[in-house]
Design a protein around this motif. Structure first.
Motif, PDB file in Angstrom:
ATOM      1  N   ASP A 106      -2.764  15.399   9.182  1.00 60.45           N
ATOM      2  CA  ASP A 106      -3.856  15.515   8.270  1.00 60.45           C
ATOM      3  C   ASP A 106      -3.633  14.569   7.049  1.00 60.45           C
ATOM      4  O   ASP A 106      -4.401  14.322   6.226  1.00 60.45           O
ATOM      5  CB  ASP A 106      -4.085  16.999   7.981  1.00 60.45           C
ATOM      6  N   GLU A 107      -2.579  14.797   6.625  1.00 67.55           N
ATOM      7  CA  GLU A 107      -1.906  14.252   5.162  1.00 67.55           C
ATOM      8  C   GLU A 107      -2.091  12.678   5.218  1.00 67.55           C
ATOM      9  O   GLU A 107      -2.809  12.075   4.429  1.00 67.55           O
ATOM     10  CB  GLU A 107      -0.613  14.519   4.594  1.00 67.55           C
ATOM     11  N   ALA A 108      -1.602  12.154   6.418  1.00 67.31           N
ATOM     12  CA  ALA A 108      -1.937  10.761   6.518  1.00 67.31           C
ATOM     13  C   ALA A 108      -3.022  10.486   6.611  1.00 67.31           C
ATOM     14  O   ALA A 108      -3.622   9.293   6.016  1.00 67.31           O
ATOM     15  CB  ALA A 108      -1.077  10.418   7.891  1.00 67.31           C
ATOM     16  N   ARG A 109      -4.157  10.940   7.268  1.00 75.25           N
ATOM     17  CA  ARG A 109      -5.459  10.915   7.366  1.00 75.25           C
ATOM     18  C   ARG A 109      -6.083  10.703   5.928  1.00 75.25           C
ATOM     19  O   ARG A 109      -7.136   9.766   5.541  1.00 75.25           O
ATOM     20  CB  ARG A 109      -6.175  11.627   8.249  1.00 75.25           C
ATOM     21  N   GLN A 110      -5.858  11.685   5.148  1.00 77.19           N
ATOM     22  CA  GLN A 110      -6.281  11.921   3.708  1.00 77.19           C
ATOM     23  C   GLN A 110      -5.925  10.710   2.785  1.00 77.19           C
ATOM     24  O   GLN A 110      -6.701  10.352   2.153  1.00 77.19           O
ATOM     25  CB  GLN A 110      -6.112  13.203   3.020  1.00 77.19           C
ATOM     26  N   ILE A 111      -4.748  10.267   2.866  1.00 78.19           N
ATOM     27  CA  ILE A 111      -4.093   9.278   2.136  1.00 78.19           C
ATOM     28  C   ILE A 111      -4.671   8.020   2.521  1.00 78.19           C
ATOM     29  O   ILE A 111      -5.322   7.163   1.738  1.00 78.19           O
ATOM     30  CB  ILE A 111      -2.518   9.134   2.282  1.00 78.19           C
ATOM     31  N   VAL A 112      -5.046   7.600   3.648  1.00 77.48           N
ATOM     32  CA  VAL A 112      -5.688   6.342   4.086  1.00 77.48           C
ATOM     33  C   VAL A 112      -7.148   6.343   3.597  1.00 77.48           C
ATOM     34  O   VAL A 112      -7.630   5.195   3.355  1.00 77.48           O
ATOM     35  CB  VAL A 112      -5.568   6.117   5.776  1.00 77.48           C
ATOM     36  N   GLN A 113      -7.868   7.566   3.833  1.00 82.24           N
ATOM     37  CA  GLN A 113      -9.289   7.415   3.786  1.00 82.24           C
ATOM     38  C   GLN A 113      -9.338   7.295   2.037  1.00 82.24           C
ATOM     39  O   GLN A 113     -10.440   6.672   1.598  1.00 82.24           O
ATOM     40  CB  GLN A 113      -9.599   9.228   4.096  1.00 82.24           C
ATOM     41  N   ARG A 114      -8.586   7.924   1.429  1.00 79.25           N
ATOM     42  CA  ARG A 114      -8.800   8.033  -0.459  1.00 79.25           C
ATOM     43  C   ARG A 114      -8.419   6.490  -0.450  1.00 79.25           C
ATOM     44  O   ARG A 114      -9.067   5.881  -1.274  1.00 79.25           O
ATOM     45  CB  ARG A 114      -7.554   8.787  -0.899  1.00 79.25           C
ATOM     46  N   ALA A 115      -7.300   5.980   0.137  1.00 84.85           N
ATOM     47  CA  ALA A 115      -7.109   4.203  -0.312  1.00 84.85           C
ATOM     48  C   ALA A 115      -8.532   3.512   0.096  1.00 84.85           C
ATOM     49  O   ALA A 115      -8.946   2.621  -0.755  1.00 84.85           O
ATOM     50  CB  ALA A 115      -6.178   3.855   0.621  1.00 84.85           C
ATOM     51  N   ILE A 167      -3.013  -0.071  -2.335  1.00 86.67           N
ATOM     52  CA  ILE A 167      -2.048   0.029  -0.894  1.00 86.67           C
ATOM     53  C   ILE A 167      -0.746   0.550  -1.519  1.00 86.67           C
ATOM     54  O   ILE A 167      -0.199   1.061  -0.685  1.00 86.67           O
ATOM     55  CB  ILE A 167      -2.092  -1.398  -0.391  1.00 86.67           C
ATOM     56  N   GLU A 168      -0.291   0.061  -2.395  1.00 89.13           N
ATOM     57  CA  GLU A 168       1.169   0.339  -3.071  1.00 89.13           C
ATOM     58  C   GLU A 168       1.349   1.961  -3.043  1.00 89.13           C
ATOM     59  O   GLU A 168       2.184   2.468  -2.671  1.00 89.13           O
ATOM     60  CB  GLU A 168       1.510  -0.132  -4.220  1.00 89.13           C
ATOM     61  N   GLU A 169       0.162   2.358  -3.743  1.00 86.55           N
ATOM     62  CA  GLU A 169       0.275   4.011  -4.104  1.00 86.55           C
ATOM     63  C   GLU A 169       0.139   4.638  -2.430  1.00 86.55           C
ATOM     64  O   GLU A 169       0.747   5.630  -2.647  1.00 86.55           O
ATOM     65  CB  GLU A 169      -1.149   4.300  -5.052  1.00 86.55           C
ATOM     66  N   ALA A 170      -0.634   4.073  -1.714  1.00 82.38           N
ATOM     67  CA  ALA A 170      -0.919   4.890  -0.466  1.00 82.38           C
ATOM     68  C   ALA A 170       0.332   4.861   0.182  1.00 82.38           C
ATOM     69  O   ALA A 170       0.788   6.000   1.103  1.00 82.38           O
ATOM     70  CB  ALA A 170      -2.012   4.109   0.244  1.00 82.38           C
ATOM     71  N   GLN A 171       0.989   3.786   0.308  1.00 86.61           N
ATOM     72  CA  GLN A 171       2.546   3.795   1.036  1.00 86.61           C
ATOM     73  C   GLN A 171       3.607   4.646   0.435  1.00 86.61           C
ATOM     74  O   GLN A 171       3.951   5.409   1.182  1.00 86.61           O
ATOM     75  CB  GLN A 171       2.868   2.086   0.780  1.00 86.61           C
ATOM     76  N   ALA A 192       3.326   4.163   6.848  1.00 83.73           N
ATOM     77  CA  ALA A 192       3.584   3.721   5.610  1.00 83.73           C
ATOM     78  C   ALA A 192       3.847   2.342   5.583  1.00 83.73           C
ATOM     79  O   ALA A 192       3.358   1.383   4.803  1.00 83.73           O
ATOM     80  CB  ALA A 192       4.561   4.451   4.758  1.00 83.73           C
ATOM     81  N   ALA A 193       5.069   1.943   6.391  1.00 85.60           N
ATOM     82  CA  ALA A 193       5.229   0.473   6.553  1.00 85.60           C
ATOM     83  C   ALA A 193       3.841  -0.409   7.023  1.00 85.60           C
ATOM     84  O   ALA A 193       3.921  -1.342   6.549  1.00 85.60           O
ATOM     85  CB  ALA A 193       6.286   0.194   7.511  1.00 85.60           C
ATOM     86  N   ALA A 194       3.205   0.270   7.671  1.00 86.80           N
ATOM     87  CA  ALA A 194       2.227  -0.706   8.516  1.00 86.80           C
ATOM     88  C   ALA A 194       1.092  -0.605   7.361  1.00 86.80           C
ATOM     89  O   ALA A 194       0.578  -1.832   7.179  1.00 86.80           O
ATOM     90  CB  ALA A 194       1.561   0.140   9.614  1.00 86.80           C
ATOM     91  N   VAL A 195       0.686   0.290   6.625  1.00 85.95           N
ATOM     92  CA  VAL A 195      -0.167   0.313   5.495  1.00 85.95           C
ATOM     93  C   VAL A 195       0.234  -0.714   4.351  1.00 85.95           C
ATOM     94  O   VAL A 195      -0.250  -1.550   4.081  1.00 85.95           O
ATOM     95  CB  VAL A 195      -0.167   1.780   4.787  1.00 85.95           C
ATOM     96  N   GLY A 196       1.779  -0.582   4.308  1.00 89.28           N
ATOM     97  CA  GLY A 196       2.113  -1.602   3.174  1.00 89.28           C
ATOM     98  C   GLY A 196       2.133  -2.926   3.637  1.00 89.28           C
ATOM     99  O   GLY A 196       2.069  -3.824   2.659  1.00 89.28           O
ATOM    100  N   SER A 197       2.203  -3.125   4.816  1.00 83.82           N
ATOM    101  CA  SER A 197       2.405  -4.527   5.169  1.00 83.82           C
ATOM    102  C   SER A 197       0.925  -5.453   5.021  1.00 83.82           C
ATOM    103  O   SER A 197       0.785  -6.564   4.953  1.00 83.82           O
ATOM    104  CB  SER A 197       2.355  -4.567   6.795  1.00 83.82           C
ATOM    105  N   THR A 198      -0.315  -4.510   4.603  1.00 82.72           N
ATOM    106  CA  THR A 198      -1.669  -4.980   4.578  1.00 82.72           C
ATOM    107  C   THR A 198      -1.602  -5.811   2.915  1.00 82.72           C
ATOM    108  O   THR A 198      -2.569  -6.490   2.781  1.00 82.72           O
ATOM    109  CB  THR A 198      -2.635  -4.126   4.563  1.00 82.72           C
ATOM    110  N   LYS A 199      -0.618  -5.619   2.274  1.00 81.14           N
ATOM    111  CA  LYS A 199      -0.616  -6.337   0.853  1.00 81.14           C
ATOM    112  C   LYS A 199      -0.600  -7.869   0.956  1.00 81.14           C
ATOM    113  O   LYS A 199      -1.065  -8.421   0.102  1.00 81.14           O
ATOM    114  CB  LYS A 199       0.648  -5.809   0.253  1.00 81.14           C
ATOM    115  N   VAL A 200       0.077  -8.192   2.095  1.00 85.37           N
ATOM    116  CA  VAL A 200      -0.071  -9.840   2.261  1.00 85.37           C
ATOM    117  C   VAL A 200      -1.548 -10.312   2.269  1.00 85.37           C
ATOM    118  O   VAL A 200      -1.418 -11.487   1.802  1.00 85.37           O
ATOM    119  CB  VAL A 200       0.709 -10.055   3.370  1.00 85.37           C
TER     120      VAL A 200
END
Length: 205
Positions: A106-115, A167-171, A192-200
């Protein structure tokens, strides 16, 4: 009971069992392991939706989430920089919809959705209404047709910087969430690592 009746009865039973097994739900083309073993029949297909009431993270589900993020990143990287914020926004929203429901994710879903929502506000504030729209070519995990809008080129650097911060805050939020539960720690770190990798993707040049 005579032999013909016995054969017909056994054949009917076999057919009923086969049909029942063939109707079991699948995800990503195969039945997903349930947290306690066996298979979980509460799964929706890979084209939308997620598991209901998932109590514990599993390697199978976490890998699916990570692969969805990686596929989205690969897709968005193929477009010009002006389209990447909207591409990432829409794909993160798709991914959030696929993250299983229940306390495990749940928490992961909410973080990704907010981002995704915050990226949407950045996109709206810098929208280039005159630029042509980009038709999505889809990716290996998500086939839905999408149309991406551009940001104004003169605002691109500023918009990209704001998107990187999102993206950094979501990570960071995902990493903090991993500290709240030993059972989900490694799973949230992987997400978190996968989300952070999208910064590129979020570079103006």
């Amino acid at each position: 009971m005579g032999k013909p009746e016995t054969v017909r009865t056994l054949a009917a039973a076999f057919l009923a069992t086969t049909l029942a097994l063939g109707s079991m739900p699948e995800a990503y083309g195969q039945a997903a392991p349930a947290p306690g073993g066996g298979t979980n029949t509460g799964i929706a297909t890979g084209s939308g939706g997620g598991l209901m009431d998932t109590p514990t993270p599993t390697d199978y589900l976490t890998r699916s989430i990570v692969r969805n993020i990686n596929a989205a990143s690969a897709e968005c990287a193929a477009y010009e920089p002006v389209y990447r914020i909207d591409c990432l926004r829409q794909r993160l929203l798709d991914i959030a919809r696929r993250i299983p429901k229940g306390k495990a994710y749940d928490e992961a879903r909410q973080i990704v959705q907010r981002a995704a929502g915050r990226l949407g506000r950045i996109q709206a504030a810098n929208l280039d209404a005159k630029a042509p729209r980009m038709r999505s070519r889809g990716n290996a995990r998500m086939k839905e047709t999408k149309t991406y809008t551009a940001v104004r080129k003169r605002n691109l650097e500023k918009a990209m910087e704001a998107a990187r911060q999102v993206i950094e805050e979501a990570q960071t939020q995902l990493l903090r969430a991993s500290e709240n539960s030993e059972k989900r720690a490694s799973h949230y770190r992987d997400i978190a690592a996968a989300v952070g990798s999208t910064k590129v993707l979020l570079r103006s040049i």
